[in-house]
Motif scaffolding. Structure first.
Motif, mmCIF file in Angstrom:
data_model
loop_
_atom_site.group_PDB
_atom_site.id
_atom_site.type_symbol
_atom_site.label_atom_id
_atom_site.label_comp_id
_atom_site.label_asym_id
_atom_site.label_seq_id
_atom_site.Cartn_x
_atom_site.Cartn_y
_atom_site.Cartn_z
ATOM 1 N N TYR A 115 -3.046 40.687 -23.640
ATOM 2 C CA TYR A 115 -1.620 40.888 -23.842
ATOM 3 C C TYR A 115 -1.120 39.939 -22.835
ATOM 4 O O TYR A 115 -1.626 39.566 -21.706
ATOM 5 C CB TYR A 115 -1.341 42.506 -23.332
ATOM 6 C CG TYR A 115 -1.605 42.666 -22.047
ATOM 7 C CD1 TYR A 115 -0.493 42.575 -20.925
ATOM 8 C CD2 TYR A 115 -2.604 43.495 -21.638
ATOM 9 C CE1 TYR A 115 -0.616 42.780 -19.663
ATOM 10 C CE2 TYR A 115 -2.841 43.771 -20.325
ATOM 11 C CZ TYR A 115 -1.970 43.575 -19.226
ATOM 12 O OH TYR A 115 -2.271 43.702 -17.836
ATOM 13 N N THR A 116 0.336 39.446 -23.324
ATOM 14 C CA THR A 116 0.981 38.728 -22.351
ATOM 15 C C THR A 116 2.508 39.259 -22.504
ATOM 16 O O THR A 116 2.923 40.099 -23.292
ATOM 17 C CB THR A 116 1.129 37.204 -22.984
ATOM 18 O OG1 THR A 116 1.574 37.289 -24.235
ATOM 19 C CG2 THR A 116 -0.331 36.568 -23.126
ATOM 20 N N ILE A 117 3.169 38.843 -21.185
ATOM 21 C CA ILE A 117 4.358 39.489 -20.862
ATOM 22 C C ILE A 117 5.386 38.185 -21.061
ATOM 23 O O ILE A 117 5.132 37.493 -20.089
ATOM 24 C CB ILE A 117 4.454 40.286 -19.711
ATOM 25 C CG1 ILE A 117 3.744 41.462 -20.090
ATOM 26 C CG2 ILE A 117 5.810 40.979 -19.629
ATOM 27 C CD1 ILE A 117 3.500 42.182 -18.671
ATOM 28 N N LYS A 118 6.426 38.412 -21.712
ATOM 29 C CA LYS A 118 7.447 37.288 -21.802
ATOM 30 C C LYS A 118 8.783 38.086 -21.508
ATOM 31 O O LYS A 118 9.003 39.066 -21.618
ATOM 32 C CB LYS A 118 7.570 36.480 -22.865
ATOM 33 C CG LYS A 118 7.707 37.141 -23.977
ATOM 34 C CD LYS A 118 8.112 36.038 -25.288
ATOM 35 C CE LYS A 118 8.398 36.933 -26.670
ATOM 36 N NZ LYS A 118 8.590 36.034 -27.743
ATOM 37 N N LYS A 119 9.938 37.081 -21.152
ATOM 38 C CA LYS A 119 11.051 37.840 -20.784
ATOM 39 C C LYS A 119 12.085 36.806 -21.909
ATOM 40 O O LYS A 119 12.094 35.895 -22.402
ATOM 41 C CB LYS A 119 11.648 37.413 -19.708
ATOM 42 C CG LYS A 119 10.909 38.024 -18.303
ATOM 43 C CD LYS A 119 11.389 37.907 -16.920
ATOM 44 C CE LYS A 119 10.521 38.640 -15.908
ATOM 45 N NZ LYS A 119 11.001 38.644 -14.479
ATOM 46 N N ASN A 120 13.283 37.758 -22.132
ATOM 47 C CA ASN A 120 14.256 37.381 -23.093
ATOM 48 C C ASN A 120 15.606 36.914 -22.383
ATOM 49 O O ASN A 120 15.398 36.675 -20.928
ATOM 50 C CB ASN A 120 14.738 38.402 -24.072
ATOM 51 C CG ASN A 120 15.070 39.530 -23.260
ATOM 52 O OD1 ASN A 120 15.434 39.610 -22.139
ATOM 53 N ND2 ASN A 120 15.510 40.722 -23.961
ATOM 54 N N LEU A 121 16.531 36.489 -22.951
ATOM 55 C CA LEU A 121 17.601 35.774 -22.275
ATOM 56 C C LEU A 121 18.444 36.851 -21.277
ATOM 57 O O LEU A 121 19.066 36.231 -20.221
ATOM 58 C CB LEU A 121 18.841 35.596 -23.291
ATOM 59 C CG LEU A 121 18.429 34.439 -24.125
ATOM 60 C CD1 LEU A 121 19.218 34.229 -25.301
ATOM 61 C CD2 LEU A 121 18.013 33.129 -23.548
ATOM 62 N N PHE A 122 17.875 38.249 -21.423
ATOM 63 C CA PHE A 122 18.935 39.163 -20.593
ATOM 64 C C PHE A 122 17.559 39.366 -19.463
ATOM 65 O O PHE A 122 18.015 40.630 -18.895
ATOM 66 C CB PHE A 122 19.204 40.402 -21.413
ATOM 67 C CG PHE A 122 19.905 40.085 -22.322
ATOM 68 C CD1 PHE A 122 21.436 39.793 -22.275
ATOM 69 C CD2 PHE A 122 19.502 40.000 -23.813
ATOM 70 C CE1 PHE A 122 22.130 39.260 -23.297
ATOM 71 C CE2 PHE A 122 20.297 39.637 -24.667
ATOM 72 C CZ PHE A 122 21.754 39.362 -24.695
ATOM 73 N N ASN A 123 16.738 38.784 -19.313
ATOM 74 C CA ASN A 123 15.679 39.016 -18.139
ATOM 75 C C ASN A 123 15.024 40.330 -18.585
ATOM 76 O O ASN A 123 14.447 41.103 -17.419
ATOM 77 C CB ASN A 123 16.295 39.102 -16.721
ATOM 78 C CG ASN A 123 15.199 38.878 -15.790
ATOM 79 O OD1 ASN A 123 14.344 38.022 -16.051
ATOM 80 N ND2 ASN A 123 15.351 39.399 -14.481
ATOM 81 N N GLN A 124 14.864 40.785 -19.587
ATOM 82 C CA GLN A 124 14.119 42.075 -20.167
ATOM 83 C C GLN A 124 12.832 41.702 -20.701
ATOM 84 O O GLN A 124 12.513 40.435 -21.081
ATOM 85 C CB GLN A 124 14.880 42.838 -21.398
ATOM 86 C CG GLN A 124 16.241 43.371 -20.869
ATOM 87 C CD GLN A 124 16.992 43.731 -22.178
ATOM 88 O OE1 GLN A 124 16.718 43.169 -23.206
ATOM 89 N NE2 GLN A 124 17.683 45.103 -22.087
ATOM 90 N N GLU A 125 11.690 42.416 -20.208
ATOM 91 C CA GLU A 125 10.158 41.998 -20.450
ATOM 92 C C GLU A 125 9.939 42.561 -22.006
ATOM 93 O O GLU A 125 10.206 43.734 -22.544
ATOM 94 C CB GLU A 125 9.414 42.795 -19.391
ATOM 95 C CG GLU A 125 9.597 41.959 -18.098
ATOM 96 C CD GLU A 125 8.609 42.672 -17.111
ATOM 97 O OE1 GLU A 125 8.675 41.801 -15.990
ATOM 98 O OE2 GLU A 125 8.076 43.556 -17.232
ATOM 99 N N ILE A 126 9.015 41.584 -22.718
ATOM 100 C CA ILE A 126 8.566 41.963 -23.818
ATOM 101 C C ILE A 126 6.990 41.915 -23.867
ATOM 102 O O ILE A 126 6.401 40.852 -23.345
ATOM 103 C CB ILE A 126 8.893 41.027 -24.959
ATOM 104 C CG1 ILE A 126 10.614 41.395 -25.197
ATOM 105 C CG2 ILE A 126 8.496 41.194 -26.545
ATOM 106 C CD1 ILE A 126 11.103 40.187 -26.078
#
Length: 344
Positions: A208-219
Motif C-alpha cells: 500500500y501507498t498513501i497519497k494526498k489530494n488537493l484538500f490535504n486528505q489522505e487516500i
C-alpha cells in the motif's frame, strides 16, 4: 474541472477498484491481482487504517482446505509406508499445497475416499472431489507409489474458519470415523486422525501507498495478490467486515463494569461449542444409513446432522407413521450418536 473540484470537496468517502489482472507464475498457476483506493482520511489517519487492514488481510484463511486425513496403517506423521516413496510428513506437506475454489460457500464437511494401487504418480487431479469444488492446481504432486503398493486414504475437506487442534478434536474425529462414517467397502484400520495446517492465507502479497489530494486528505492505494482461490475484492470486503466486528464490542463500554477473567472452564466450553458446530455441518451421506432412509430424509430437506436435530415434532410424528422402518433406524442411530457426544 470546477465541477470535479466541488465534487471531490463534498465527497466523504472513496472506495473503488482501479485495476484487476490475472497473472501466471512459472508453474502456470493463475494469480489474481487487484488495486483499490480508499479515502478520504484525515492527516496521519490513512497510515493507521492501512496497517490495520494489511494485518487483518494477512489473517485471512483459505476458504476450502484439507483439515485432516486418515491413512491406513499410519499412526503419526513420522511413520513410513511400505511402497510409498515419500515419508508421511512429506505427503502431508504436499496435501497442504493443494488449492481449492468454489462458487458457493458450502459449510458441510466433505469426506473424500481415495484408494490407489501402484505403480502410480498421485497428483491433486486424482482426488474424487464433489461437483461444487474444483482444484486450482490439479498437477500438484502428492506422492509416488511403487509396484504392488496401495494407498488407502480419507481426506476431510472443510470450509475452515477456526482450527482448534486439541486432543478432544483428534479423539472425536478418530472415533467418529471409525464408528459411523467409514464405509464397509473402504476399511481403514490401525490409523489415527492427522491434522493439516489450515492457517494458510490465500494472499500472496499486499502493498500500500498513501497519497494526498488537493484538500490535504489522505487516500490509501492498496494492491492485493491472491493465489487464485478467491478474488482480492472479496478478501478486502471480508477484512473490512472482520475489522469492524472486532471493534464493535468495545463501542460505548461501561467502564464501571468489573474485569472478567477468562477461566480455563470457559475456554473448554468454547472449544466444545466450536466442535459441536462442526459436527452439525457433517453431511448425512457420510454415515452408514440405508439408501431408503437417506432418500426419505432428502424428501424432508434433511441433509446434515444439524437439519436432523431441527426436525419438528409434527414432522417426526408424520415420519414415524409413514416411514416406520426408516424412523426406527434413525432412532437407533441418534441414540448411539447422543451417547457418543456425551463422552466429550
Amino acid at each position: 474541472m470546477l465541477s470535479l473540484f466541488f465534487f471531490m470537496k463534498s465527497t466523504k468517502f472513496l472506495f473503488s477498484c482501479v485495476e484487476t489482472q490475472i497473472l501466471k507464475n512459472t508453474n502456470s498457476l493463475a494469480h489474481f491481482s487487484a488495486s483499490f483506493q480508499l479515502g478520504f482520511f484525515s492527516t496521519n489517519q490513512g497510515l493507521t487504517i492501512a496497517n490495520a487492514l494489511r494485518r487483518t488481510l494477512l489473517l485471512q484463511k483459505l476458504h476450502y482446505s484439507i483439515s485432516g486425513v486418515f491413512i491406513q496403517n499410519v499412526q503419526h506423521e513420522y511413520s513410513c509406508l511400505k511402497g510409498l516413496k515419500e515419508t508421511i510428513l512429506d505427503l502431508l506437506i504436499n496435501l497442504e499445497k493443494i488449492i481449492f475454489s468454489s462458487s458457493k460457500l458450502n459449510t458441510k464437511t466433505q469426506f473424500i475416499f481415495l484408494c490407489i494401487k501402484g505403480p502410480k504418480i498421485i497428483k491433486a487431479k486424482d482426488l474424487p472431489l464433489p461437483s461444487f469444488l474444483f482444484c486450482i492446481n490439479p498437477d500438484q504432486y502428492i506422492a509416488t507409489l511403487d509396484i504392488h503398493a496401495t494407498l488407502n486414504m480419507t481426506l476431510l475437506i472443510n470450509n475452515f474458519e477456526n482450527n482448534s487442534c486439541s486432543e478432544i478434536t483428534t479423539k472425536f474425529y478418530t472415533k467418529l470415523y471409525g464408528q459411523f462414517i467409514q464405509p464397509k467397502q473402504f476399511q481403514i484400520k490401525n490409523t489415527q486422525f492427522l491434522f493439516l495446517n489450515t492457517q494458510i492465507s490465500p494472499i500472496l502479497n499486499i502493498n500500500y501507498t498513501i497519497k494526498k489530494n488537493l484538500f490535504n486528505q489522505e487516500i490509501i492505494l492498496l494492491h492485493i495478490l491472491t493465489n487464485g482461490s478467491v478474488h482480492p475484492s472479496y478478501v478486502l470486503h471480508t477484512a473490512i467486515k472482520n475489522l469492524i466486528l472486532s471493534l464493535i464490542p468495545y463501542y460505548k463500554i461501561n467502564q464501571s463494569l468489573p474485569n472478567f477473567k477468562w477461566t480455563k472452564k470457559k475456554n473448554t466450553l468454547l472449544l466444545k461449542k466450536q466442535l459441536f458446530k462442526k459436527v452439525l455441518c457433517i453431511d448425512l451421506a457420510n454415515f452408514n444409513l440405508s439408501i431408503q432412509t437417506y432418500q426419505t430424509l432428502q424428501m424432508f430437506h434433511i441433509y446434515t446432522l444439524g437439519d436432523l436435530y431441527k426436525l419438528s415434532f409434527k414432522q417426526s410424528k408424520f415420519f414415524k407413521d409413514s416411514y416406520n422402518l426408516e424412523y426406527k433406524e434413525l432412532q437407533t442411530f441418534l441414540r448411539k450418536f447422543k451417547y457418543y457426544l456425551q463422552q466429550f
